[in-house]
Enzyme design. Structure first.
Site, PDB file in Angstrom:
ATOM      1  N   ASP A  99      44.613  10.309  16.413  1.00 24.74           N
ATOM      2  CA  ASP A  99      45.577  10.807  17.392  1.00 24.74           C
ATOM      3  C   ASP A  99      46.993  10.430  16.953  1.00 24.74           C
ATOM      4  OD1 ASP A  99      45.283  11.630  20.688  1.00 24.74           O
ATOM      5  OD2 ASP A  99      47.228  10.948  19.944  1.00 24.74           O
ATOM      6  N   ILE A 100      47.901  11.393  17.075  1.00 26.46           N
ATOM      7  CA  ILE A 100      49.275  11.186  16.605  1.00 26.46           C
ATOM      8  C   ILE A 100      50.015  10.180  17.487  1.00 26.46           C
ATOM      9  CG2 ILE A 100      50.464  12.981  17.944  1.00 26.46           C
ATOM     10  CD1 ILE A 100      51.712  13.926  15.284  1.00 26.46           C
ATOM     11  N   ASN A 139      39.149  14.792  28.465  1.00 29.96           N
ATOM     12  CA  ASN A 139      40.008  15.280  29.553  1.00 29.96           C
ATOM     13  C   ASN A 139      39.778  16.779  29.693  1.00 29.96           C
ATOM     14  OD1 ASN A 139      41.209  12.706  29.807  1.00 29.96           O
ATOM     15  ND2 ASN A 139      42.664  13.177  28.178  1.00 29.96           N
ATOM     16  N   GLY A 173      43.930  15.970  33.258  1.00 29.69           N
ATOM     17  CA  GLY A 173      44.974  15.479  32.360  1.00 29.69           C
ATOM     18  C   GLY A 173      44.918  16.062  30.965  1.00 29.69           C
ATOM     19  N   GLN A 174      44.276  17.227  30.812  1.00 33.05           N
ATOM     20  CA  GLN A 174      44.165  17.822  29.476  1.00 33.05           C
ATOM     21  C   GLN A 174      45.502  18.419  29.042  1.00 33.05           C
ATOM     22  OE1 GLN A 174      40.959  20.631  29.163  1.00 33.05           O
ATOM     23  NE2 GLN A 174      41.146  20.819  26.941  1.00 33.05           N
ATOM     24  N   HIS A 183      37.978  18.568  22.868  1.00 31.54           N
ATOM     25  CA  HIS A 183      37.952  17.417  21.972  1.00 31.54           C
ATOM     26  C   HIS A 183      37.472  16.196  22.730  1.00 31.54           C
ATOM     27  CE1 HIS A 183      41.926  17.729  23.855  1.00 31.54           C
ATOM     28  NE2 HIS A 183      41.964  16.411  23.853  1.00 31.54           N
ATOM     29  N   LEU A 184      36.909  15.254  21.977  1.00 31.53           N
ATOM     30  CA  LEU A 184      36.551  13.947  22.516  1.00 31.53           C
ATOM     31  C   LEU A 184      37.501  12.913  21.923  1.00 31.53           C
ATOM     32  CD1 LEU A 184      32.642  13.921  22.158  1.00 31.53           C
ATOM     33  CD2 LEU A 184      34.019  14.631  24.130  1.00 31.53           C
ATOM     34  N   HIS A 185      38.053  12.078  22.797  1.00 37.52           N
ATOM     35  CA  HIS A 185      38.809  10.916  22.331  1.00 37.52           C
ATOM     36  C   HIS A 185      37.822   9.783  22.082  1.00 37.52           C
ATOM     37  CE1 HIS A 185      42.888  12.246  23.823  1.00 37.52           C
ATOM     38  NE2 HIS A 185      42.109  13.035  24.545  1.00 37.52           N
TER      39      HIS A 185
HETATM   40  P1  AMP Z   1      44.353  15.642  25.925  1.00 39.84           P
HETATM   41  O1  AMP Z   1      44.449  17.136  25.757  1.00 39.84           O
HETATM   42  O2  AMP Z   1      45.120  15.147  27.123  1.00 39.84           O
HETATM   43  O3  AMP Z   1      42.955  15.134  25.927  1.00 39.84           O
HETATM   44  O4  AMP Z   1      45.066  14.931  24.702  1.00 39.84           O
HETATM   45  C1  AMP Z   1      45.506  15.595  23.554  1.00 39.84           C
HETATM   46  C2  AMP Z   1      45.792  14.542  22.512  1.00 39.84           C
HETATM   47  O5  AMP Z   1      46.155  15.188  21.313  1.00 39.84           O
HETATM   48  C3  AMP Z   1      46.917  13.568  22.864  1.00 39.84           C
HETATM   49  O6  AMP Z   1      46.394  12.232  22.865  1.00 39.84           O
HETATM   50  C4  AMP Z   1      47.941  13.775  21.750  1.00 39.84           C
HETATM   51  O7  AMP Z   1      48.558  12.578  21.338  1.00 39.84           O
HETATM   52  C5  AMP Z   1      47.084  14.380  20.645  1.00 39.84           C
HETATM   53  N1  AMP Z   1      47.792  15.241  19.703  1.00 39.84           N
HETATM   54  C6  AMP Z   1      48.625  16.254  19.989  1.00 39.84           C
HETATM   55  N2  AMP Z   1      49.082  16.846  18.867  1.00 39.84           N
HETATM   56  C7  AMP Z   1      48.506  16.171  17.832  1.00 39.84           C
HETATM   57  C8  AMP Z   1      48.582  16.275  16.414  1.00 39.84           C
HETATM   58  N3  AMP Z   1      49.335  17.225  15.814  1.00 39.84           N
HETATM   59  N4  AMP Z   1      47.871  15.412  15.667  1.00 39.84           N
HETATM   60  C9  AMP Z   1      47.115  14.462  16.250  1.00 39.84           C
HETATM   61  N5  AMP Z   1      46.997  14.304  17.578  1.00 39.84           N
HETATM   62  C10 AMP Z   1      47.700  15.140  18.362  1.00 39.84           C
END
Ligand code: AMP
Ligand code: ZN
Length: 114
Positions: A32-33, A88, A94-95, A101-103
């Site tokens: 994650d960035i 999410n 909170g998506q 995707h899975l964190h």
């Molecule tokens: P969520 O949709 O809330 O589950 O989270 C999306 C996640 O994607 C967030 O934690 C961001 O930090 C991450 N994210 C967004 N853009 C990038 C990217 N280019 N590379 C890596 N992670 C990213």
């Protein structure tokens, strides 16, 4: 959002850079960035579907594979003492990125307990 504009589809296609931890023909995993934990991976199916609510029976094996892969990748990245898997879904979930995707969050616990 269309696949063409989707950030994670663009990462899958190699149009945007990512720090990869794993890749096969149907799955990519990268860091994650904006990490929320010492280990913070995103497990992303290469096929675009927006949320778990959009997953179908045909995705059952892939979703199972993701869950089974999570502990291995967490451990490989140094989360040897436990980890969390978070998905999410939708606005109230909170998506932010509408490509499923899975964190995978690990390392010593700086975050608030659910
Ligand atoms: P969520 O949709 O809330 O589950 O989270 C999306 C996640 O994607 C967030 O934690 C961001 O930090 C991450 N994210 C967004 N853009 C990038 C990217 N280019 N590379 C890596 N992670 C990213
Ligand atoms: Zn996508």
């Amino acid at each position: 959002m269309s696949d063409a504009d989707c950030i994670f589809c663009r990462i899958v296609r190699g149009e945007l850079p990512s720090k990869k931890a794993y890749e096969d023909d149907e799955l990519i995993v990268f860091h994650d960035i904006n990490p929320a934990a010492p280990v913070h991976l995103l497990m992303v199916p290469k096929e675009h579907f927006a949320t778990l609510a959009d997953a179908r029976a045909e995705h059952e094996r892939l979703l199972g594979k993701m869950l089974l892969l999570a502990p291995r990748l967490a451990r490989e990245q140094g989360a040897t003492n436990g980890f969390r898997v978070v998905a999410n879904n939708g606005p109230d979930g909170g998506q932010e990125v509408y490509h499923l995707h899975l964190h995978v969050l690990g390392g010593p616990r700086p975050w608030k307990r659910l």
